[in-house]
Scaffold this motif. Structure first.
Motif, PDB file in Angstrom:
ATOM      1  N   ARG A 172       0.841  -1.195   0.000  1.00 40.42           N
ATOM      2  CA  ARG A 172       0.000   0.000   0.000  1.00 40.42           C
ATOM      3  C   ARG A 172       0.879   1.249   0.000  1.00 40.42           C
ATOM      4  O   ARG A 172       1.771   1.395   0.821  1.00 40.42           O
ATOM      5  CB  ARG A 172      -0.896  -0.017   1.250  1.00 40.42           C
TER       6      ARG A 172
ATOM      7  N   HIS B 218       4.404  -7.368   4.153  1.00 41.56           N
ATOM      8  CA  HIS B 218       3.386  -6.321   4.311  1.00 41.56           C
ATOM      9  C   HIS B 218       4.083  -4.967   4.251  1.00 41.56           C
ATOM     10  O   HIS B 218       4.933  -4.657   5.086  1.00 41.56           O
ATOM     11  CB  HIS B 218       2.666  -6.487   5.654  1.00 41.56           C
TER      12      HIS B 218
ATOM     13  N   ASP C  14       3.180  -0.919   4.048  1.00 48.68           N
ATOM     14  CA  ASP C  14       2.121   0.082   4.169  1.00 48.68           C
ATOM     15  C   ASP C  14       2.751   1.447   4.383  1.00 48.68           C
ATOM     16  O   ASP C  14       3.132   1.809   5.495  1.00 48.68           O
ATOM     17  CB  ASP C  14       1.178  -0.251   5.329  1.00 48.68           C
TER      18      ASP C  14
ATOM     19  N   GLU D 268       1.216   4.328   4.006  1.00 40.45           N
ATOM     20  CA  GLU D 268       0.227   5.321   4.438  1.00 40.45           C
ATOM     21  C   GLU D 268       0.507   6.653   3.734  1.00 40.45           C
ATOM     22  O   GLU D 268       0.890   6.692   2.580  1.00 40.45           O
ATOM     23  CB  GLU D 268       0.226   5.438   5.967  1.00 40.45           C
TER      24      GLU D 268
END
Length: 457
Positions: A296, A311, A313, A315
Motif C-alpha cells: 500500500r 506487508h 504500508d 500510508e
C-alpha cells in the motif's frame, strides 16, 4: 451548454443487511458512490448533486468533492420523487445526467455519449439487452422510437418478453425534466413516483426519446446484496488484471489478484497469487512480488524482490524499496521506510520511519524505527532501536560498515560511528565512536556444583 450531474444515493439497501448505507459499501477499496463520482469527474459539469436519504449524514460526511452539493430525499418515495428534490438546485438550461449511486462501474465514455446525445433537447436512455430481463424496466418501442419504460411489476405478460431493458441511467433536457417530474403521480403497483414515467410525457410532447445501447453488462450492474457486491468485485478485478496483463505484467493467476487503488508497472513485472495492492503503488522493471503480499502506497525500484507474506504500508508518508533489494518473507515496512539499493530486510523484521543506505542488512527478527542506517551495515538478529521514551520519539544514527550483534538494544538518541562494532547482547545508551567496539552486558557467572531443584513427592 450547462450540465447537471445527479447521483441518486438515498436508498436504504435493505438486502445488504447492514447498518452502513448501501452506497458506502466498498468495491475495490472505494465506496460505490465514490466510484460513480470519480468516473464522472472528467465531465465538465456546472453542478454535481448527490441525493441522500437513508444515513444521509453518514453519506455526506464520507463523500466530498469540489462543487459537490447534497439534496435530501425524506422520505424515499421513488426515483421520480428523488429528482423532484433536486429541481431548485439544477442549473437552468442544458442537460441533466442522472445516475445511480449503487451502479459504480459506469464508464466515462458511456456517460459522455449520453450527454452528447442529449444536447439539451432529447431524452436519452441507456439500455442493454439481457437474456433474463426479470426485474428490469422494459423498453417499449414503436420501430426505432422509444415510447415508454414499463417497470417489471407493472408489465403485461407480452411486455415481459422484451429483452431490452432500462439501466437506470438517463440524460434529459433540464427545463423539460423540471416540468415532467412536477407532473408525476404514484398510481402504480408500488405506490411510488417513477422517474421512468417521464418517457411517456416526452413522447406526448413530441420530444425525441432515444436510446444509447451498451453491450458491457459490467458497467450497468447495480449492487443490492453482499452476493452481488462480491460478484461485481471479481468482475472488476478481472478487468484490471486483464489490462495489466495486456500491458505485459505476468500474473500467476488473474482470479487471485486484487487492486484497490492505482498500480503502475514497468516491464517484466511478475506478481504471484493472493497479492493486494492499495493506494498508489509503483513497481519498476523486473520487480517480482511473491505470494500473499499486501502493498500500500509504496514505490519499488527495478529488480527488487518482495518475498512471500510481506506487508508494506506507506500510508501518507509512503515507503520505498531500492533497486535490487530483497524484502521478506514475513517482513513489514511501515510509513517512512526508505530502503536503498541492495538492502536486505528478512523475516520478521519491521522498519518504520527509517532510511537504510545501499547494502544494509537486517535479516532476522529486528526492529528499526526512527533510524538512519549507513551503507553495508549488518543489524543482528533480535536487535532493536529503542526509539520511544514513553513520551517522545528519538532517532538512532548508524554510520557505514557498522556491525550490530544479535540481541542488542540501541537506546535512542544514540549515534554509532562508521565501522563501529556492537557486541551481542549489549544495551547501548551512549554514542560509540568510529571504529570502536562497544560491549554493555553483565559478566557471565558460572557456579560449580549447582543442582537444579526437584519437585517434592
Amino acid at each position: 451548454m450547462s450540465l447537471n450531474i445527479v447521483v441518486m444515493a438515498a436508498g436504504k439497501g435493505t438486502r445488504m443487511k447492514s447498518s452502513l448505507p448501501k452506497v458506502l459499501h466498498k468495491l475495490a477499496g472505494r465506496s460505490l458512490l465514490q466510484h460513480v463520482l470519480t468516473r464522472t469527474a472528467a465531465l465538465d459539469a456546472d453542478a454535481r448533486i448527490v441525493i441522500t436519504g437513508h444515513g444521509a449524514e453518514q453519506v455526506e460526511a464520507a463523500i466530498s468533492g469540489p462543487g459537490l452539493r447534497f439534496v435530501r430525499q425524506m422520505p424515499q418515495l421513488g426515483t421520480g420523487h428523488a429528482i423532484q428534490q433536486t429541481v431548485p438546485a439544477l442549473v437552468a438550461g442544458g442537460s441533466t445526467l442522472i445516475l445511480s449511486g449503487d451502479t459504480p462501474l459506469i464508464s466515462t465514455p458511456t456517460t459522455r455519449a449520453m450527454v452528447d446525445a442529449c444536447e439539451g433537447r432529447q431524452l436519452v436512455l441507456l439500455t442493454i439487452e439481457y437474456a433474463d430481463p426479470t426485474g428490469y424496466g422494459r423498453i417499449v418501442r414503436d420501430g426505432e422510437s422509444v415510447k415508454a419504460i414499463v417497470e417489471h411489476k407493472d408489465a403485461t405478460p407480452e411486455q415481459r418478453t422484451i429483452r431490452e431493458c432500462y439501466t437506470g441511467v438517463m440524460a434529459a433536457p433540464t427545463e423539460a425534466l423540471k416540468r415532467w417530474v412536477g407532473q408525476l403521480d404514484n398510481r402504480n403497483a408500488q405506490g411510488e413516483y417513477y422517474l421512468t414515467d417521464i418517457v411517456a410525457m416526452a413522447v406526448a410532447e413530441g420530444v425525441p426519446v432515444v436510446a444509447v445501447r451498451t453491450t458491457d453488462e459490467t458497467e450497468v450492474l447495480g449492487v443490492n446484496s453482499p452476493t452481488q457486491l462480491a460478484h461485481l468485485e471479481r468482475r472488476f478485478q478481472r478487468q484490471q488484471a486483464d489490462a495489466l496483463m495486456e500491458a505485459g505484467v505476468r500474473l500467476a493467476d488473474p482470479a487471485r489478484f486484487d487492486l484497490r487503488g492505482e498500480l503502475q508497472c514497468g516491464q517484466d513485472v511478475e506478481i504471484d497469487v493472493n497479492c493486494v495492492f492499495e493506494g498508489a503503488v509503483t513497481l519498476g522493471d523486473g520487480v517480482r512480488i511473491g505470494a500473499n503480499c499486501v502493498i500500500r502506497n509504496a514505490t519499488i525500484a527495478a529488480g527488487a524482490r518482495i518475498h512471500e507474506f510481506t506487508h508494506i504500508d506507506g500510508e501518507a508518508a509512503g515507503a520505498s524499496v531500492g533497486e535490487g533489494a530483497l524484502i521478506g518473507p514475513f517482513a513489514r515496512l511501515r510509513p517512512g521506510a526508505q530502503l536503498g539499493a541492495e538492502v536486505h530486510i528478512g523475516n520478521f523484521v519491521e522498519v518504520k520511519n527509517a532510511t537504510l543506505a545501499r547494502g544494509a542488512k537486517a535479516n532476522h527478527l529486528a526492529y528499526l524505527g526512527d533510524a538512519t542506517i549507513g551503507e553495508r551495515v549488518n543489524f543482528g538478529a533480535g536487535s532493536i532501536t529503542a526509539n520511544y521514551d514513553g513520551a517522545n520519539k528519538h532517532r538512532t544514527t548508524i554510520g557505514a560498515d557498522v556491525h550490530v550483534g544479535s540481541n542488542c538494544v540501541l537506546v535512542a538518541p544514540v549515534t554509532l560511528g562508521d565501522g563501529a562494532t556492537i557486541g551481542g547482547g549489549s544495551t547501548i545508551t551512549k554514542d560509540v565512536a568510529a571504529g570502536q567496539l562497544a560491549v554493555a552486558r553483565g559478566r557471565q557467572t558460572v557456579i560449580s556444583g549447582w543442582t537444579r531443584p526437584t519437585k517434592k513427592k
